[in-house]
Write a protein that holds these residues in place. Structure first.
Motif, short mmCIF file in Angstrom:
data_model
loop_
_atom_site.label_atom_id
_atom_site.label_comp_id
_atom_site.label_asym_id
_atom_site.label_seq_id
_atom_site.Cartn_x
_atom_site.Cartn_y
_atom_site.Cartn_z
N ASP A 149 0.82 -1.21 0.00
CA ASP A 149 0.00 0.00 0.00
C ASP A 149 0.86 1.26 0.00
N ALA A 150 2.08 1.15 0.57
CA ALA A 150 2.99 2.31 0.60
C ALA A 150 3.77 2.46 -0.71
N GLY A 151 3.57 1.51 -1.62
CA GLY A 151 4.24 1.59 -2.91
C GLY A 151 5.68 1.13 -2.90
N LEU A 152 6.10 0.43 -1.84
CA LEU A 152 7.49 0.00 -1.73
C LEU A 152 7.75 -1.37 -2.34
N ILE A 153 6.71 -2.19 -2.43
CA ILE A 153 6.86 -3.51 -3.04
C ILE A 153 5.64 -3.82 -3.90
N THR A 154 5.79 -4.81 -4.76
CA THR A 154 4.65 -5.38 -5.46
C THR A 154 4.68 -6.88 -5.20
N LEU A 155 3.55 -7.54 -5.35
CA LEU A 155 3.46 -8.97 -5.10
C LEU A 155 3.27 -9.73 -6.40
N LYS A 156 3.68 -10.98 -6.38
CA LYS A 156 3.52 -11.83 -7.56
C LYS A 156 2.04 -11.96 -7.90
N LYS A 157 1.75 -12.05 -9.16
CA LYS A 157 0.37 -12.14 -9.63
C LYS A 157 -0.34 -13.34 -9.00
N GLY A 158 -1.55 -13.10 -8.51
CA GLY A 158 -2.35 -14.17 -7.92
C GLY A 158 -2.05 -14.45 -6.46
N THR A 159 -1.21 -13.63 -5.83
CA THR A 159 -0.85 -13.86 -4.42
C THR A 159 -2.05 -13.63 -3.51
N ASP A 160 -2.33 -14.60 -2.66
CA ASP A 160 -3.37 -14.48 -1.64
C ASP A 160 -2.68 -14.09 -0.34
N THR A 161 -2.89 -12.86 0.09
CA THR A 161 -2.15 -12.38 1.25
C THR A 161 -2.53 -13.04 2.57
N THR A 162 -3.64 -13.79 2.60
CA THR A 162 -3.99 -14.47 3.85
C THR A 162 -3.07 -15.66 4.12
N ASN A 163 -2.30 -16.09 3.11
CA ASN A 163 -1.32 -17.15 3.36
C ASN A 163 0.00 -16.87 2.63
N ALA A 164 0.30 -15.59 2.44
CA ALA A 164 1.50 -15.20 1.71
C ALA A 164 2.72 -15.15 2.62
N ASN A 165 3.90 -15.12 2.01
CA ASN A 165 5.14 -14.90 2.74
C ASN A 165 6.05 -14.01 1.90
N PHE A 166 7.23 -13.74 2.39
CA PHE A 166 8.10 -12.76 1.74
C PHE A 166 8.68 -13.25 0.41
N LYS A 167 8.54 -14.53 0.12
CA LYS A 167 8.96 -15.05 -1.18
C LYS A 167 7.98 -14.63 -2.28
N ASP A 168 6.82 -14.11 -1.86
CA ASP A 168 5.81 -13.68 -2.83
C ASP A 168 6.02 -12.24 -3.31
N ILE A 169 7.10 -11.61 -2.86
CA ILE A 169 7.41 -10.26 -3.33
C ILE A 169 7.93 -10.32 -4.77
N ALA A 170 7.34 -9.52 -5.64
CA ALA A 170 7.76 -9.48 -7.05
C ALA A 170 8.83 -8.42 -7.26
N THR A 171 8.56 -7.20 -6.80
CA THR A 171 9.54 -6.12 -6.89
C THR A 171 9.70 -5.45 -5.54
N ASN A 172 10.91 -5.00 -5.28
CA ASN A 172 11.25 -4.41 -3.98
C ASN A 172 12.19 -3.24 -4.25
N LYS A 173 11.61 -2.08 -4.55
CA LYS A 173 12.38 -0.94 -5.09
C LYS A 173 13.51 -0.46 -4.19
N LYS A 174 13.39 -0.64 -2.87
CA LYS A 174 14.46 -0.22 -1.97
C LYS A 174 15.26 -1.40 -1.43
#
Length: 271
Positions: A149-174
């Motif tokens: 929501d802060a625009g710092l990361i994006t998640l892999k397409k289709g990620t369900d955040t109720t069971n997600a983990n940090f491997k589901d990060i697609a981009t991490n600008k910082k």
């Protein structure tokens, strides 16, 4: 004749005593023991104790300082219900422990939040910043949502955040580094000792440490979060009348108003 009158009077008196005794026990009290985290769960339960007592429910509260023992105690029937967790956490526990515990109702949301003694907002975090996160895997999706929501990361397409983990990060600008593995109750201590650039703290432990998500956090989970805290029970207790009275009291308008006033935004009741 006088003797008969005395016997009759004594009989009437004895009958009255018996009837009075029956009347005094007609309204039976049912004892219910609920396991809870000290803050805010046990506080909320203490608030409804007087009301439940009037309805014949003796509410006992057993406090737990961690997230491991309450479900074990419930499954082994040491307690009748517990009040400390959200649904994703319960689902994960059931899966890992072959459990069948269920929710009896959603009561409130404790917004998880990010705190920092070094920076005033998430966008101020430098490149390669370290964010400390607890070992509570069920909360990882909540953390990801905050940073997304802060625009710092994006998640892999289709990620369900109720069971997600940090491997589901697609981009991490910082290139933020999420360091996990800490006991949830230790997070305020890590924050005070400036162990990371920022720390993610569950609201109950934040409140215990005199931190306010509304005032002290640099980012807070949105109120639309699906991570509301529930009262968990065993399936065989679904029709327990005393437990139903507990849920009704917890969800009453008066209790909801009290939660809002007492916790000042650190805890939000579920309508």
């Amino acid at each position: 004749m006088k003797k008969n009158r005395v016997l009759t009077a004594l009989t009437i008196a004895a009958t009255a005593v018996v009837l009075a005794a029956c009347g005094s026990t007609a309204k039976k009290t049912t004892t219910v023991t609920i396991g809870a985290s000290p803050t805010p769960h046990a506080e909320i339960l203490k608030h409804i104790q007087p009301e439940l007592k009037k309805e014949g429910v003796n509410l006992k509260i057993k406090q737990f300082q961690d997230y491991v023992l309450p479900n074990k105690a419930l499954a082994s029937k040491d307690i009748d219900a517990n009040y400390f967790q959200h649904t994703p956490f319960l689902k994960e526990w059931n899966a890992k422990n072959k459990g069948n515990l269920i929710s009896a109702g959603s009561i409130h949301l404790e917004p998880i939040a990010v705190y920092s003694k070094k920076y005033k907002s998430l966008k101020d975090l430098p490149k390669n910043a370290t964010v400390l996160v607890s070992n509570n895997v069920a909360d990882y999706g909540r953390v990801l949502e905050i940073f997304k929501d802060a625009g710092l990361i994006t998640l892999k397409k289709g990620t369900d955040t109720t069971n997600a983990n940090f491997k589901d990060i697609a981009t991490n600008k910082k290139n933020i580094k999420f360091k996990t593995g800490y006991e949830p109750k230790l997070m305020p201590q890590l924050y005070n000792n400036k162990q990371g650039d920022a720390e993610v703290i569950n609201s109950n432990y934040a409140v215990q440490a005199k931190l306010s998500p509304a005032k002290d956090a640099i980012a807070v989970e949105k109120s639309s979060s699906p991570y509301s805290n529930i009262v968990a029970i065993r399936p065989d207790e679904k029709n327990n009348k005393a437990l139903k009275k507990v849920i009704k009291a917890l969800k009453s308008k008066s209790t909801q108003s009290w939660i809002k006033k007492h916790f000042k935004g650190s805890v939000e009741p579920v309508e």
